[in-house]
Design an enzyme around this catalytic site. Structure first.
Site, PDB file in Angstrom:
ATOM      1  N   GLN A  46       1.324  -9.567  -6.245  1.00 46.52           N
ATOM      2  CA  GLN A  46       0.820 -10.928  -6.412  1.00 46.52           C
ATOM      3  C   GLN A  46       1.713 -11.761  -7.325  1.00 46.52           C
ATOM      4  OE1 GLN A  46      -1.790 -12.474  -4.966  1.00 46.52           O
ATOM      5  NE2 GLN A  46      -2.412 -10.675  -3.789  1.00 46.52           N
ATOM      6  N   THR A  69      13.242   5.256  11.387  1.00 46.80           N
ATOM      7  CA  THR A  69      14.057   4.116  11.794  1.00 46.80           C
ATOM      8  C   THR A  69      13.512   2.848  11.141  1.00 46.80           C
ATOM      9  OG1 THR A  69      14.509   5.204  13.880  1.00 46.80           O
ATOM     10  CG2 THR A  69      14.964   2.838  13.775  1.00 46.80           C
ATOM     11  N   THR A 128       0.837  -1.208   0.000  1.00 43.22           N
ATOM     12  CA  THR A 128       0.000   0.000   0.000  1.00 43.22           C
ATOM     13  C   THR A 128       0.866   1.249   0.000  1.00 43.22           C
ATOM     14  OG1 THR A 128      -1.768  -1.156   1.171  1.00 43.22           O
ATOM     15  CG2 THR A 128      -1.762   1.250   1.308  1.00 43.22           C
ATOM     16  N   CYS A 144     -11.190  -7.144   2.711  1.00 39.85           N
ATOM     17  CA  CYS A 144     -11.725  -5.799   2.868  1.00 39.85           C
ATOM     18  C   CYS A 144     -11.675  -5.438   4.342  1.00 39.85           C
ATOM     19  CB  CYS A 144     -13.154  -5.781   2.345  1.00 39.85           C
ATOM     20  SG  CYS A 144     -13.944  -4.215   2.574  1.00 39.85           S
TER      21      CYS A 144
HETATM   22  C1  LIG Z   1      -1.785  -7.127  -0.874  1.00 38.48           C
HETATM   23  C2  LIG Z   1      -1.653  -6.233  -2.042  1.00 38.48           C
HETATM   24  C3  LIG Z   1      -1.327  -4.873  -1.878  1.00 38.48           C
HETATM   25  C4  LIG Z   1      -1.196  -4.236  -0.533  1.00 38.48           C
HETATM   26  O1  LIG Z   1      -0.061  -4.662   0.139  1.00 38.48           O
HETATM   27  P1  LIG Z   1       0.090  -4.413   1.728  1.00 38.48           P
HETATM   28  O2  LIG Z   1       1.477  -4.899   1.988  1.00 38.48           O
HETATM   29  O3  LIG Z   1      -0.983  -5.210   2.370  1.00 38.48           O
HETATM   30  O4  LIG Z   1      -0.061  -2.968   1.975  1.00 38.48           O
HETATM   31  C5  LIG Z   1      -1.183  -4.118  -3.017  1.00 38.48           C
HETATM   32  N1  LIG Z   1      -1.357  -4.641  -4.249  1.00 38.48           N
HETATM   33  C6  LIG Z   1      -1.671  -5.929  -4.439  1.00 38.48           C
HETATM   34  C7  LIG Z   1      -1.844  -6.453  -5.816  1.00 38.48           C
HETATM   35  C8  LIG Z   1      -1.833  -6.775  -3.343  1.00 38.48           C
HETATM   36  O5  LIG Z   1      -2.158  -8.037  -3.549  1.00 38.48           O
END
Ligand SMILES: *Cc1c(COP(=O)(O)O)cnc(C)c1O
Length: 381
Positions: A177, A235, A70, A318
């Site tokens: 992914q 950090t 994210t 979600c």
């Molecule tokens: C899980 C996922 C994210 C978010 O990653 P986090 O480490 O949970 O913030 C972003 N893009 C894709 C395609 C994801 O599968």
């Protein structure tokens, strides 16, 4: 318990945990400190960075650690928009991005950027030609997801990158992914910036990176102590980064084995009345299965599967706990009602054929229960 939600989270590999433990206990030094404990923590981070760079075929300087997918996606989108806004205000993305790209793009729209959300075809594929047609003289960058987290479709990022680069337009791709399953060497993927994370590859959650090709300008994400090449202050989460690298080291894609399991699973599911596959049959992640079940609400289905000890998903995890119609399935042209019948199963290293067969059996029974029909009457087998 049959866990079939690896696309949402993977278990922490026990060997990965072992590499992390010293940094949660005795190795507590601040990596920016001059003394021995600090230097040891610094060395651990830099070794992790090198491991990750080697895996993606880039240089350590091109690996900037973040708190996960994210954060990397938000940074790429907002950072590139800020850096390039003098050149134009047009951005290309797709309607099937992860929310952590989609929502920042919507924010940019509110701030006067023109964002083009490309619509995939019915199988979830964005044709490279669509990119070519979307480019305007004001286009400053594109962000296109490599492998979709809900329906598993894999985009032709190398071809898309070629088209964009001919016009000197930067490309960011979200590869969260993809890392476990398909080739992700930077040079092969072709993107200028790539999001990766640790929590989807049997590493600890809350760690990730934005891979940024050398000479790519992007505004820093966080200002402060100057960590991460003055790009992302704060950090470092030493233990998590050590674990992230250990998880990367252990990646051993077994595409043929996984594809065989996936296709067996899909074949069995499609024998059930009113079950259809979402996404592309071939251009999809080896571990992704996403089906719609006519006349059955996915929330009820998930609850019943959970009661049987089977963990699946409605598409994407979600935060609110309630299921909203998937924007990805809506983009494929499905109605809200259709989108509310979809279920995602995602496979991992420990998934067995026995688990899949058990899941198919329970799934079939639950569907007939929920529809209130008798199994013998409608079963096609
Ligand atoms: C899980 C996922 C994210 C978010 O990653 P986090 O480490 O949970 O913030 C972003 N893009 C894709 C395609 C994801 O599968």
């Amino acid at each position: 318990m049959v866990y079939l939600d690896y696309a949402a989270a993977t278990p922490l590999d026990p060997e990965v945990l072992k590499t992390m433990m010293p940094y949660l206990q005795d190795q507590y030094g601040n990596p920016s400190s001059i003394h021995q404990k600090g230097r040891e923590a610094r060395a651990a981070i830099e070794e992790s960075r090198t491991t990750i760079a080697d895996f993606f075929g880039c240089t350590p300087k091109e690996v900037v650690f973040t708190s996960g997918g994210t954060e990397s996606n938000n940074w790429a989108v907002f950072g590139l928009a800020e850096t390039l806004k003098g050149r134009g205000n047009h951005i290309i993305t797709t309607a099937i991005e992860h929310d952590s790209v989609l929502k920042p793009m919507e924010q940019l729209q509110d701030r006067g950027f023109e964002v083009m959300f490309l619509q995939p075809n019915k199988s979830g594929i964005i044709e490279p030609q669509q990119i070519a047609e979307a480019i305007t003289p004001k286009t400053i960058f594109a962000s296109i997801i490599y492998a979709n987290n809900e329906i598993g479709t894999i985009q032709d990022i190398p071809e898309i990158a070629k088209i964009l680069h001919e016009k000197n337009i930067l490309l960011h791709t979200d590869a969260c992914q993809a890392v476990n399953e398909i080739p992700t060497k930077m040079a092969d993927v072709g993107a200028d910036l790539m999001t990766i994370n640790s929590g989807k590859i049997y590493g600890p959650k809350g760690a990730g990176a934005l891979l940024i090709k050398e000479n790519t300008n992007i505004t820093p994400l966080l200002f402060g102590g100057g960590q991460e090449f003055r790009m992302r202050a704060g950090t470092e989460n030493v233990a998590a980064l050590v674990g992230f690298a250990a998880a990367i080291k252990k990646i051993q894609p077994e595409p043929l084995k996984t594809i065989r399991l996936r296709d067996h699973f899909i074949e069995q599911l499609l024998k059930i009345d009113g079950v259809t596959l979402n996404g592309h049959p071939k251009m999809r992640l080896p571990n992704n299965i996403n089906v719609s079940v006519e006349g059955v609400n996915n929330e009820s289905l998930l609850v019943r599967l959970d009661m049987e000890g089977i963990a699946a998903s409605a598409g994407s995890a979600c935060s609110s706990g309630s299921i909203e119609p998937s924007h990805v399935l809506l983009a494929l042209g499905q109605t809200k009602e259709q989108a509310a019948t979809s279920i995602r199963f995602s496979l991992g290293k420990d998934t067995t054929k026995e688990q899949i067969d058990k899941t198919v059996e329970k799934f079939t029974q639950i569907i007939y229960d929920l529809r209130g029909t008798k199994r013998e009457q409608t079963d096609k087998q």
